[in-house]
Design an enzyme around this catalytic site. Sequence first.
Site, PDB file in Angstrom:
ATOM      1  N   CYS A  43      29.330  39.749   8.941  1.00 38.06           N
ATOM      2  CA  CYS A  43      30.419  40.439   8.231  1.00 38.06           C
ATOM      3  C   CYS A  43      29.765  41.646   7.587  1.00 38.06           C
ATOM      4  O   CYS A  43      29.089  41.521   6.566  1.00 38.06           O
ATOM      5  CB  CYS A  43      31.063  39.552   7.167  1.00 38.06           C
ATOM      6  SG  CYS A  43      32.244  40.464   6.132  1.00 38.06           S
ATOM      7  N   CYS A  83      31.074  42.508   3.873  1.00 39.86           N
ATOM      8  CA  CYS A  83      30.805  41.628   2.725  1.00 39.86           C
ATOM      9  C   CYS A  83      30.270  40.289   3.197  1.00 39.86           C
ATOM     10  O   CYS A  83      29.077  40.141   3.427  1.00 39.86           O
ATOM     11  CB  CYS A  83      32.061  41.457   1.869  1.00 39.86           C
ATOM     12  SG  CYS A  83      31.757  40.514   0.369  1.00 39.86           S
ATOM     13  N   SER A  84      31.149  39.302   3.405  1.00 38.02           N
ATOM     14  CA  SER A  84      30.656  37.941   3.623  1.00 38.02           C
ATOM     15  C   SER A  84      31.676  37.047   4.310  1.00 38.02           C
ATOM     16  O   SER A  84      31.604  35.837   4.165  1.00 38.02           O
ATOM     17  CB  SER A  84      30.288  37.331   2.277  1.00 38.02           C
ATOM     18  OG  SER A  84      31.434  37.380   1.435  1.00 38.02           O
TER      19      SER A  84
END
Lengths: 194, 97
Positions: free
Chosen positions: A99, A102-103
């Site tokens: 990603c 971000c996450s």
Amino acid sequence: MAAPPRPDSIALLDRLMAALVARGIVTEAEVAERQANTDKASPETGARMVARAWTDPAYRALLLSDGRAAAEEMGVSMAGAPPLGVLENAPGRHHLVVCTLCSCYPRAVLGYPPNWYKSFAYRSRAVREPRQVLAEWGLNLPDTVEVRVVDSTADYRWMVLPMRPAGTEGWDATRLAALVTRDALVGVAVPVAA
Amino acid sequence: MPDDTPIPAIHDIGGAARFHCTPVEHDEVPPDAFGKKVDALRQILAQKKLMTVDELRRGIESIPESEYFALGYYERWLRSIALLMVEKGQVEEGDLR
């Protein structure tokens, strides 16, 4: 390694919680209960999905066409979760999930994303030099294997369906699931028969 | 020819050169108590329709560059959640000082 939170961040969380509690918006017990539920999610679920796909062609088809439905069939609630796409590795094709922004991570089937997945180095390098990143982690893919890097987003999450390792003929799903690590489900490793 | 390539936003680091020589550390430490609490709080506030994932992202992505890279992951989340709760009038700025 990830640094511990700064004292001002700990103080901010305490003040925010106190204000939300004082206004009747949340309770400490609610937060603790939610945390306990979140702690239960783990990559063992993703591993069980993969092992079943290796042994059950109908489930494999479902997993590849609708990851959410396949997760629900294993008893996982996907309520409110974005769609789950499943990327099928093949002899000439390997998938890696990142990603970059971000996450984003399929937490319902893999648990909390690990710190390295959220690191600036992984987010930036996985899309620019995936083979190098994999090689640094001990996975050397020959040039004949195509590497596809897929960006997980807030609206669509991904996991990898690795190839079943050689030497596992006749194994049942429970024994197979033990070979499927979280890293294999993200694509930074491949399962091997011990 | 003017270079009109937009400058990527702070969080848009896919392929960014500044990390090319940084190894990806095998950091397997699970979230600490602070991180887990922030994470659980975010889920509850979302469930109560007080914030969305997109709002969380907007709050994170508006953190100034110097702080974005200095703060930990869940510290960035907390900044965003606090900002959103103030913006929405659920808490007051004075509560957080």
